[in-house]
Write an enzyme that holds these catalytic residues in place. Structure first.
Site, PDB file in Angstrom:
ATOM      1  N   THR A 104      62.446 -49.013  40.706  1.00 37.90           N
ATOM      2  CA  THR A 104      62.210 -50.174  41.557  1.00 37.90           C
ATOM      3  C   THR A 104      62.447 -51.486  40.807  1.00 37.90           C
ATOM      4  OG1 THR A 104      60.624 -48.977  42.932  1.00 37.90           O
ATOM      5  CG2 THR A 104      60.482 -51.382  42.940  1.00 37.90           C
ATOM      6  N   SER A 143      66.511 -48.901  50.180  1.00 40.88           N
ATOM      7  CA  SER A 143      65.299 -48.650  49.401  1.00 40.88           C
ATOM      8  C   SER A 143      65.751 -48.379  47.978  1.00 40.88           C
ATOM      9  CB  SER A 143      64.545 -47.433  49.952  1.00 40.88           C
ATOM     10  OG  SER A 143      63.596 -46.942  49.011  1.00 40.88           O
ATOM     11  N   THR A 144      64.862 -48.618  47.024  1.00 41.31           N
ATOM     12  CA  THR A 144      65.186 -48.213  45.644  1.00 41.31           C
ATOM     13  C   THR A 144      65.580 -46.752  45.599  1.00 41.31           C
ATOM     14  OG1 THR A 144      63.756 -49.855  44.605  1.00 41.31           O
ATOM     15  CG2 THR A 144      64.205 -47.869  43.335  1.00 41.31           C
ATOM     16  N   ASN A 145      64.961 -45.950  46.471  1.00 39.19           N
ATOM     17  CA  ASN A 145      65.122 -44.505  46.393  1.00 39.19           C
ATOM     18  C   ASN A 145      66.492 -44.007  46.827  1.00 39.19           C
ATOM     19  OD1 ASN A 145      62.484 -44.776  45.685  1.00 39.19           O
ATOM     20  ND2 ASN A 145      61.641 -43.905  47.571  1.00 39.19           N
ATOM     21  N   THR A 190      84.758 -14.561   8.657  1.00 36.84           N
ATOM     22  CA  THR A 190      83.680 -14.248   9.584  1.00 36.84           C
ATOM     23  C   THR A 190      82.404 -14.089   8.771  1.00 36.84           C
ATOM     24  OG1 THR A 190      84.170 -11.876   9.467  1.00 36.84           O
ATOM     25  CG2 THR A 190      85.200 -13.124  11.254  1.00 36.84           C
ATOM     26  N   SER A 321      77.876 -42.177  -3.064  1.00 37.03           N
ATOM     27  CA  SER A 321      76.620 -42.098  -3.805  1.00 37.03           C
ATOM     28  C   SER A 321      76.352 -43.387  -4.554  1.00 37.03           C
ATOM     29  CB  SER A 321      76.660 -40.930  -4.796  1.00 37.03           C
ATOM     30  OG  SER A 321      75.509 -40.916  -5.613  1.00 37.03           O
ATOM     31  N   SER A 322      75.065 -43.703  -4.663  1.00 39.58           N
ATOM     32  CA  SER A 322      74.656 -44.854  -5.451  1.00 39.58           C
ATOM     33  C   SER A 322      74.452 -44.489  -6.917  1.00 39.58           C
ATOM     34  CB  SER A 322      73.358 -45.436  -4.886  1.00 39.58           C
ATOM     35  OG  SER A 322      72.311 -44.477  -4.996  1.00 39.58           O
ATOM     36  N   LYS A 327      81.932 -39.805  -6.088  1.00 34.62           N
ATOM     37  CA  LYS A 327      81.545 -38.886  -5.019  1.00 34.62           C
ATOM     38  C   LYS A 327      81.893 -39.483  -3.654  1.00 34.62           C
ATOM     39  CE  LYS A 327      77.691 -35.828  -3.799  1.00 34.62           C
ATOM     40  NZ  LYS A 327      77.639 -35.975  -2.346  1.00 34.62           N
TER      41      LYS A 327
END
Length: 452
Positions: A104, A143-145, A190, A321-322, A327
């Site tokens: 609504t 209507s909202t509905n 697999t 990477s820090s 990497k």
């Protein structure tokens, strides 16, 4: 604050001061106060705002055609809706994406914005609702509905189309790699164990085929949401709407949107049934699961580069990477994995919300809407990102692939028709034993313990 910057509006709860610059009104103001939940307004989904404008425009044209709304008011509403569909005033759709009231607040937000813009077009001031009223005129026969779920379905149709286009782009990227890698031999696996030889092109072609299948499933789900309940008004009986309104407004909305919409046969059923949303959510989950599986494969095939499979190289897009120099991580597949996790969670939310509907209405369509649009929006962005920033730049490690085939016992499977399974097993075991004999024994250096 000065009265110059405010205007007075009232509703059933009393009078409130609304910002004079706002196109929304008192109902929207109360919704802002009541539903401070996510901090995210419905305008984050422009398809939904445009769809609401389409519905209101179709309603105005229908009411005019039925002699219920005069030409001047109709033209003001239509012009305001066309401006919204062109991207204007979206910032005035400010109610939270998660809200009580079955949508609504969203419907009233649209009614007020359209009414106030229409008033300006009529040469009036915002809030002079005696000349063009949000409920009496913009929301006439509605209507909202029936407005909200219809607008959601129209918006979903647009969003699904965008997602299908993004999936098609990703599929074509995989198809291009399948062609590029068509002659490169590798070992299939697999259960993560050597199986039999295949080509890298065959491996990548499967990703393209899976996407193509899901494009078709999405199109099928899109067809299901072409059935609307506009004209149902409150619960499906059509109260306060002209007997010819439902059929006429559907025709107008179909013409405006270009979508082949149809009116549900049973509007009472259509007003309470969220099944089409559940179906779409399930398809989106299917798309997400399969894309996530594909990205798992890409991460595994590119693992290493020295201590993993290292069969393909993903394009480096940022330092990984820090602390570890050099990497590079598979960040693009990783982000798609995370989108998939979110979509799977959104599907659970949609399922619970659809199940929780009671009697003639499902009050939880706002969270269904939010969940579906999040999934569509993020999958769309994820597919384009995966195509452009990952798949298009994948290369093959041909020597590694060839070496794995030459060293694998999986090729012994081809001997089964000639020497039998038992004899082939003996050959495989002998080959495996020879591979496992270490040529050079490398002893690891002991790691010194820290002093106490």
């Amino acid at each position: 604050m000065s009265d110059v910057l405010r205007r007075s509006e009232h509703d059933l709860l009393g009078e409130r001061q609304v910002p004079a610059s706002a196109y929304y009104g008192v109902h929207t103001l109360r919704a802002i106060e009541n539903f401070s939940i996510t901090g995210t307004p419905v305008s984050i989904y422009p398809e939904l705002i445009n769809a609401l404008a389409c519905v209101k425009q179709a309603a105005a044209l229908t009411n005019n055609g039925l002699g219920l709304l005069d030409r001047e008011k109709t033209e003001a509403i239509v012009r305001a809706c066309e401006e919204i569909r062109a991207g204007k005033l979206h910032d005035q759709f400010v109610v939270d994406v998660i809200q009580g009231g079955a949508g609504t607040s969203t419907n009233m937000n649209a009614n007020e914005v359209i009414a106030n813009r229409g008033l300006e077009l009529l040469g009036r001031r915002r809030g002079e609702y005696q000349y063009l009223h949000p409920n009496e005129h913009v929301n006439m026969s509605q209507s909202t509905n029936d407005v909200y779920p219809t607008a959601v379905k129209v918006a979903l149709h647009f969003a699904i189309s965008r997602l299908v286009d993004a999936m098609s782009e990703l599929r074509r990227a995989f198809e291009a790699k399948a062609l590029e890698f068509a002659e490169i031999l590798k070992m299939g696996r697999t259960q993560l164990q050597d199986a039999v030889p295949m080509t890298l092109g065959q491996e990548f072609s499967t990703y393209a085929v899976m996407l193509g299948e899901d494009e078709e499933r999405l199109k099928e789900a899109s067809a299901l949401i072409q059935e609307i309940n506009l004209g149902a008004t409150a619960i499906g009986t059509g109260i306060n709407a002209h007997p010819d309104y439902a059929a006429a407004v559907c025709r107008h909305l179909a013409n405006i949107t270009g979508i082949p919409l149809v009116t549900a046969i049973n509007l009472v059923e259509a007003t309470q049934d969220a099944g089409a949303f559940v179906q779409l959510s399930g398809v989106l989950k299917r798309v997400a699961v399969k894309l996530s599986k594909t990205c798992n494969d890409l991460r595994l095939l590119s693992s290493g580069p020295r201590a993993g499979l290292g069969e393909i190289n993903l394009p480096p897009v940022q330092a990984g990477s820090s602390i570890m120099p050099g990497k590079v991580n598979p960040v693009i597949p990783e982000v798609m994995n995370q989108i998939a996790f979110e979509v799977i969670g959104n599907d659970i939310t949609v399922s619970f919300a659809a199940e929780a509907g009671q009697l003639q209405l499902n009050a939880f369509e706002p969270i269904i809407t939010h969940s579906l649009f999040k999934s569509l929006k993020h999958l769309h962005a994820g597919c384009l990102t995966l195509a452009k920033r990952c798949v298009a730049g994948i290369t093959a490690n041909r020597e590694q692939l060839q070496r794995s085939v030459e060293r694998s016992i999986g090729i012994v499977t081809a001997l089964n028709p000639y020497i039998g399974y038992a004899n082939a097993t003996v050959v495989a075991q002998e080959a495996l034993d020879n591979i496992l004999q270490p040529e050079i024994l490398i002893k690891p250096r002991p790691i010194p313990l820290a002093r106490e």
